[in-house]
Design a protein around this motif. Structure first.
Motif, short mmCIF file in Angstrom:
data_model
loop_
_atom_site.label_atom_id
_atom_site.label_comp_id
_atom_site.label_asym_id
_atom_site.label_seq_id
_atom_site.Cartn_x
_atom_site.Cartn_y
_atom_site.Cartn_z
N ARG A 47 11.94 -46.50 12.80
CA ARG A 47 11.27 -45.21 12.99
C ARG A 47 9.90 -45.30 12.34
NH1 ARG A 47 10.84 -40.59 9.90
NH2 ARG A 47 12.24 -41.44 8.33
N SER A 48 8.89 -44.81 13.04
CA SER A 48 7.55 -44.84 12.48
C SER A 48 7.13 -43.43 12.07
CB SER A 48 6.55 -45.42 13.49
OG SER A 48 6.52 -44.63 14.65
N GLU A 49 6.37 -43.38 11.01
CA GLU A 49 5.85 -42.11 10.49
C GLU A 49 4.34 -42.22 10.40
OE1 GLU A 49 6.13 -39.54 6.33
OE2 GLU A 49 7.15 -41.47 6.49
N ARG A 50 3.63 -41.36 11.09
CA ARG A 50 2.16 -41.39 11.06
C ARG A 50 1.68 -40.65 9.82
NH1 ARG A 50 0.36 -39.16 16.06
NH2 ARG A 50 1.01 -37.21 15.17
N LEU A 51 0.91 -41.34 8.98
CA LEU A 51 0.32 -40.72 7.80
C LEU A 51 -1.11 -40.28 8.11
CD1 LEU A 51 1.58 -43.31 5.19
CD2 LEU A 51 2.65 -41.17 5.87
N LYS A 52 -1.85 -41.13 8.80
CA LYS A 52 -3.21 -40.85 9.28
C LYS A 52 -3.33 -41.48 10.65
CE LYS A 52 -5.94 -40.91 5.03
NZ LYS A 52 -7.08 -41.58 4.37
N GLY A 53 -4.17 -40.91 11.50
CA GLY A 53 -4.34 -41.53 12.80
C GLY A 53 -5.48 -40.93 13.59
N PHE A 54 -5.98 -41.72 14.53
CA PHE A 54 -7.04 -41.25 15.42
C PHE A 54 -6.58 -40.02 16.19
CE2 PHE A 54 -8.25 -45.99 15.78
CZ PHE A 54 -8.98 -45.94 14.62
N SER A 55 -5.29 -40.00 16.55
CA SER A 55 -4.76 -38.88 17.33
C SER A 55 -4.75 -37.57 16.54
CB SER A 55 -3.35 -39.21 17.81
OG SER A 55 -2.50 -39.47 16.72
N LYS A 56 -4.87 -37.66 15.22
CA LYS A 56 -4.95 -36.46 14.38
C LYS A 56 -6.38 -36.15 13.96
CE LYS A 56 -2.11 -36.06 10.98
NZ LYS A 56 -1.29 -36.32 9.79
N GLY A 57 -7.33 -36.97 14.43
CA GLY A 57 -8.73 -36.75 14.09
C GLY A 57 -9.19 -37.50 12.85
N ASP A 58 -8.35 -38.38 12.31
CA ASP A 58 -8.74 -39.16 11.13
C ASP A 58 -9.59 -40.36 11.55
OD1 ASP A 58 -7.22 -37.55 9.33
OD2 ASP A 58 -5.41 -38.57 10.01
N ALA A 59 -10.30 -40.92 10.61
CA ALA A 59 -11.18 -42.07 10.88
C ALA A 59 -10.43 -43.40 10.80
CB ALA A 59 -12.34 -42.08 9.90
N GLU A 60 -9.21 -43.39 10.32
CA GLU A 60 -8.41 -44.61 10.21
C GLU A 60 -6.95 -44.30 10.48
OE1 GLU A 60 -9.73 -45.64 6.29
OE2 GLU A 60 -8.13 -44.51 5.36
N CYS A 61 -6.15 -45.36 10.66
CA CYS A 61 -4.73 -45.19 10.96
C CYS A 61 -3.88 -45.76 9.84
CB CYS A 61 -4.37 -45.92 12.26
SG CYS A 61 -5.17 -45.26 13.70
N HIS A 62 -2.90 -44.99 9.41
CA HIS A 62 -1.93 -45.43 8.41
C HIS A 62 -0.55 -44.98 8.88
CE1 HIS A 62 -4.71 -46.62 5.16
NE2 HIS A 62 -5.50 -45.74 5.75
N TYR A 63 0.34 -45.94 9.02
CA TYR A 63 1.71 -45.65 9.45
C TYR A 63 2.67 -46.20 8.42
CZ TYR A 63 1.00 -43.93 14.21
OH TYR A 63 0.70 -43.17 15.30
N ARG A 64 3.84 -45.61 8.36
CA ARG A 64 4.92 -46.11 7.52
C ARG A 64 6.11 -46.33 8.45
NH1 ARG A 64 5.67 -42.18 3.26
NH2 ARG A 64 4.00 -43.35 2.27
N PHE A 65 6.73 -47.52 8.35
CA PHE A 65 7.88 -47.82 9.17
C PHE A 65 9.15 -47.73 8.33
CE2 PHE A 65 4.40 -49.78 11.45
CZ PHE A 65 4.68 -49.44 12.77
N HIS A 66 10.13 -47.03 8.86
CA HIS A 66 11.43 -46.88 8.21
C HIS A 66 12.44 -47.70 9.01
CE1 HIS A 66 9.96 -43.51 5.73
NE2 HIS A 66 9.29 -43.19 6.82
N ILE A 67 13.14 -48.60 8.34
CA ILE A 67 14.11 -49.45 9.01
C ILE A 67 15.48 -49.18 8.40
CG2 ILE A 67 14.76 -51.83 9.50
CD1 ILE A 67 11.76 -52.52 9.04
#
Length: 54
Positions: A32-52
């Motif tokens: 499962r992926s969790e978006r912390l920051k992302g272009f789709s939210k208007g942020d300048a960078e992308c940060h995701y956290r993956f839960h396994i």
């Protein structure tokens, strides 16, 4: 300065999908992926956290 030509949700989704599938190919179950920051939210960078789990 961003690493992609122009910050667009396409780059975010294609990269995160590739990462998720790679984890599944390596044997991870229930990724499962969790978006912390992302272009789709208007942020300048992308940060995701993956839960396994499993």
């Amino acid at each position: 300065m961003p690493c992609v030509p122009s910050p667009h949700a396409y780059y975010e989704y294609i990269t995160m999908g590739f990462m998720k599938h790679g984890l599944e190919v390596l044997g991870a179950k229930h990724v499962r992926s969790e978006r912390l920051k992302g272009f789709s939210k208007g942020d300048a960078e992308c940060h995701y956290r993956f839960h396994i789990t499993g």
